[in-house]
Design an enzyme around this catalytic site. Structure first.
Site, PDB file in Angstrom:
ATOM      1  CD  GLN A 122      -4.039 -82.381  50.398  1.00 15.87           C
ATOM      2  OE1 GLN A 122      -3.593 -81.894  49.309  1.00 15.87           O
ATOM      3  NE2 GLN A 122      -4.991 -81.582  51.056  1.00 15.87           N
ATOM      4  NE  ARG A 176      -1.513 -79.272  40.874  1.00 14.39           N
ATOM      5  CZ  ARG A 176      -1.309 -78.388  41.826  1.00 14.39           C
ATOM      6  NH1 ARG A 176      -2.003 -77.638  42.377  1.00 14.39           N
ATOM      7  NH2 ARG A 176      -0.058 -78.470  42.448  1.00 14.39           N
ATOM      8  CG  HIS A 235       0.755 -81.509  46.456  1.00 16.28           C
ATOM      9  ND1 HIS A 235      -0.443 -81.067  45.693  1.00 16.28           N
ATOM     10  CD2 HIS A 235       0.449 -81.190  47.658  1.00 16.28           C
ATOM     11  CE1 HIS A 235      -1.088 -80.155  46.295  1.00 16.28           C
ATOM     12  NE2 HIS A 235      -0.645 -80.043  47.457  1.00 16.28           N
ATOM     13  CG  ASN A 294       1.235 -77.690  45.322  1.00 17.69           C
ATOM     14  OD1 ASN A 294       0.815 -77.146  44.702  1.00 17.69           O
ATOM     15  ND2 ASN A 294       0.949 -77.744  46.733  1.00 17.69           N
ATOM     16  CD  GLU A 295       0.412 -74.292  48.157  1.00 15.13           C
ATOM     17  OE1 GLU A 295       0.699 -74.648  49.284  1.00 15.13           O
ATOM     18  OE2 GLU A 295      -0.735 -73.678  47.682  1.00 15.13           O
ATOM     19  CG  ASN A 345      -1.356 -73.733  44.015  1.00 14.68           C
ATOM     20  OD1 ASN A 345      -1.493 -73.701  42.868  1.00 14.68           O
ATOM     21  ND2 ASN A 345      -0.906 -74.327  44.790  1.00 14.68           N
ATOM     22  CE1 TYR A 373      -7.481 -72.935  48.378  1.00 14.42           C
ATOM     23  CE2 TYR A 373      -5.190 -72.686  47.789  1.00 14.42           C
ATOM     24  CZ  TYR A 373      -6.275 -73.509  47.915  1.00 14.42           C
ATOM     25  OH  TYR A 373      -6.153 -74.827  47.271  1.00 14.42           O
ATOM     26  CD  GLU A 406      -3.253 -76.091  45.627  1.00 19.01           C
ATOM     27  OE1 GLU A 406      -3.837 -75.744  46.569  1.00 19.01           O
ATOM     28  OE2 GLU A 406      -2.689 -77.017  45.347  1.00 19.01           O
ATOM     29  CD1 TRP A 415      -8.141 -77.614  48.022  1.00 18.93           C
ATOM     30  CD2 TRP A 415      -6.769 -78.391  46.301  1.00 18.93           C
ATOM     31  NE1 TRP A 415      -7.346 -78.585  48.635  1.00 18.93           N
ATOM     32  CE2 TRP A 415      -6.664 -79.074  47.692  1.00 18.93           C
ATOM     33  CE3 TRP A 415      -6.093 -78.918  45.335  1.00 18.93           C
ATOM     34  CZ2 TRP A 415      -5.838 -80.219  47.672  1.00 18.93           C
ATOM     35  CZ3 TRP A 415      -5.341 -79.957  45.396  1.00 18.93           C
ATOM     36  CH2 TRP A 415      -4.963 -80.745  46.868  1.00 18.93           C
ATOM     37  CD  GLU A 431      -7.251 -79.222  52.640  1.00 22.06           C
ATOM     38  OE1 GLU A 431      -6.342 -78.496  52.927  1.00 22.06           O
ATOM     39  OE2 GLU A 431      -7.523 -79.495  51.323  1.00 22.06           O
ATOM     40  CD1 TRP A 432      -2.401 -79.538  53.303  1.00 18.10           C
ATOM     41  CD2 TRP A 432      -1.259 -81.399  53.540  1.00 18.10           C
ATOM     42  NE1 TRP A 432      -2.090 -80.226  51.809  1.00 18.10           N
ATOM     43  CE2 TRP A 432      -1.609 -81.473  52.101  1.00 18.10           C
ATOM     44  CE3 TRP A 432      -0.688 -82.829  53.790  1.00 18.10           C
ATOM     45  CZ2 TRP A 432      -0.962 -82.010  51.128  1.00 18.10           C
ATOM     46  CZ3 TRP A 432       0.009 -83.519  52.902  1.00 18.10           C
ATOM     47  CH2 TRP A 432      -0.124 -83.344  51.703  1.00 18.10           C
TER      48      TRP A 432
END
Length: 469
Positions: A16, A73, A118, A162-163, A305, A307, A373, A417, A424-425
């Site tokens: 990213q 991180r 990630h 990650n995730e 994480n 949100y 996050e 984050w 962003e993907w």
């Protein structure tokens, strides 16, 4: 309100921010491939340059120092270190880059928290089956051991993956993330299974070989919304909420923290749907074998994480189609009182973090927790004076403090984050999460602190100095 040794951080991920997608011997990753295929990412954008942190690391370090972070991180690019994914060929330029990043952080009294994976699998390993291949666990373990050996003398907090939920579902069920597969109802469960095997194998390697000397801690970062019944008194909604939590947080947390196996409610739902749709053969949710590493206990802390939040209603499957949505049989809806920030999925619900932290304490044996996050996005018109995001951080951190003080949750750290606007993907550069704005139209990729960055720095300074108000 927070312990003096509380970790105040911000996070980023290699693909990213780094750019340099072909620089100095780096191999391609699945995100390089995915972005270079038309129609996968907003505006046909990609991470070829991104924030150009590969060349502008010193600028990132200035941002970190300006915020007063105690922890940063970052993730390592597997393909930058090992271009073909294996230790047969080590890219020394990649090793030098991450050595400099880690050494520079420590020189500034900032502790590196390092994520091994990630989302950016080397394309060479995807060509061999990627996360669907059972052999990926051993390959990941070799990569992890290389990183522990190379950087572990200076890294005390490690995150293996990650995730995994996002990697499995968006990458292999929905096709929205790399590698873009849409093998509904099967591939995601297999991928999640192999990610758990890979994580556990690496954890055991660290614990037996490296921990005695390096004295670090290892976990995996799990994403979860806070979920609660749409109607508290409705048995169907309550059951749907339990099922939804099992299919998201429980999918990976239950094996690691509770039983060593998947939640029974998850397996029962999958197997019942298989019978309903005439799917024969073994369960679509794989079983761990005697040859697999022990999964239970393979986390030294709980990395969360968080949100947003959702209300949950019963139903919402996809009819007679074999898919995860039908297996879960739960519909997530927004509460009209929650404002939406930027991205359409991101309803602002700071109190959901406190509720989720309490749930983690009660369900997963009161682990030490790091919020790895948490953030607030912008889309559309740029707002350097981002007042709403300032309020978000203040409210969220207060909710976290309440979880510590009133609920007794053992929260050890918080990572915003993200440090700066990034790729962003699938949303490309249309969504901005940064504490620093990055001008992607500027070849120098100039960084400018948002008001929220100044606010976060103020919060950190206040609590680092021991003030309680």
């Amino acid at each position: 309100m927070f312990p003096r040794d509380f970790a105040w951080g911000a996070g980023t991920a290699a693909y990213q921010i780094e750019g340099g997608w072909q620089a100095d011997g780096k191999g391609p990753s699945i995100w390089d491939t995915f972005c270079h295929e038309s129609g996968n990412v907003f505006g046909e954008q990609n991470g070829d340059v991104a924030g150009n942190s590969y060349e502008l690391w010193e600028k990132d370090l200035e941002c970190i120092q300006l915020l007063g972070l105690t922890h940063y991180r970052l993730s390592l690019s597997w393909a930058r270190l090992l271009p073909d994914g294996t230790t047969r060929h080590v890219n020394q330029k990649g090793v030098q880059y991450y050595n400099k990043v880690i050494d520079d952080l420590l020189a500034c009294n900032v502790s590196p928290t390092v994520t091994l994976y990630h989302f950016d699998l080397p394309q060479a390993l995807q060509d061999q089956g990627g996360w669907k291949s059972p052999g990926i666990a051993a390959l990941f373990d070799n990569y992890a051991k290389f990183c522990f050996q190379t950087f572990g003398d200076r890294v005390k907090l490690w995150i293996t993956i990650n995730e995994p939920h996002v990697c499995a579902k968006l990458g292999h069920e929905d096709g929205l993330h790399a590698p873009g597969l849409k093998e509904k109802g099967t591939a995601a469960y297999l991928v999640g299974h192999n990610m758990l095997r890979a994580h556990a194998t690496a954890w055991h390697s660290y614990s037996s070989v490296y921990r005695p000397e390096q004295k670090g801690a290892v976990s995996l970062a799990l994403n979860s919304d806070w979920l609660e019944p749409s109607q508290q008194g409705c048995k169907e909604d309550v059951a749907a909420t339990e099922r939804d939590l099992a299919f998201t947080l429980g999918w990976f947390a239950w094996p690691v923290f509770v039983t060593g196996d998947y939640p029974e409610i998850m397996r029962s739902a999958i197997d019942a749907q298989s019978r309903k749709l005439g799917h024969s053969g073994a369960s679509r949710l794989p079983r761990f074998s005697n040859d697999d590493p022990t999964i239970l206990g393979t986390a030294d802390f709980f990395a969360l994480n968080y949100y947003t939040s959702r209300k949950v209603k019963s139903g919402g499957g996809c009819g007679q189609t074999l898919c995860m949505k039908s297996d879960r049989d739960a519909e997530e809806v927004l509460d009209s009182s929650w404002p939406i920030c930027g991205a359409s999925w991101l309803a602002v619900a700071p109190d959901g973090l406190r509720k989720l932290l309490k749930y983690i304490k009660d369900t997963f044996k009161n682990p030490a927790v790091y919020v790895t996050e948490n953030g607030f996005s912008q889309v559309g018109l740029l707002q350097i004076e981002d007042v709403q995001r300032c309020e978000f951080y203040k409210e969220t951190i207060m909710e976290m403090a309440t979880a510590i003080q009133e609920d007794g949750v053992d929260v050890r750290g918080y990572f915003a984050w993200s440090l700066m606007d990034n790729f962003e993907w699938a949303d490309g550069y249309s969504v901005r999460f940064g504490l620093f704005h990055v001008d992607f139209s500027d070849s120098k990729r100039s960084r400018t602190i948002y008001r929220s960055g100044r606010e976060y720095a103020r919060i950190i300074s206040k609590y680092k100095s021991g003030q309680s108000k």
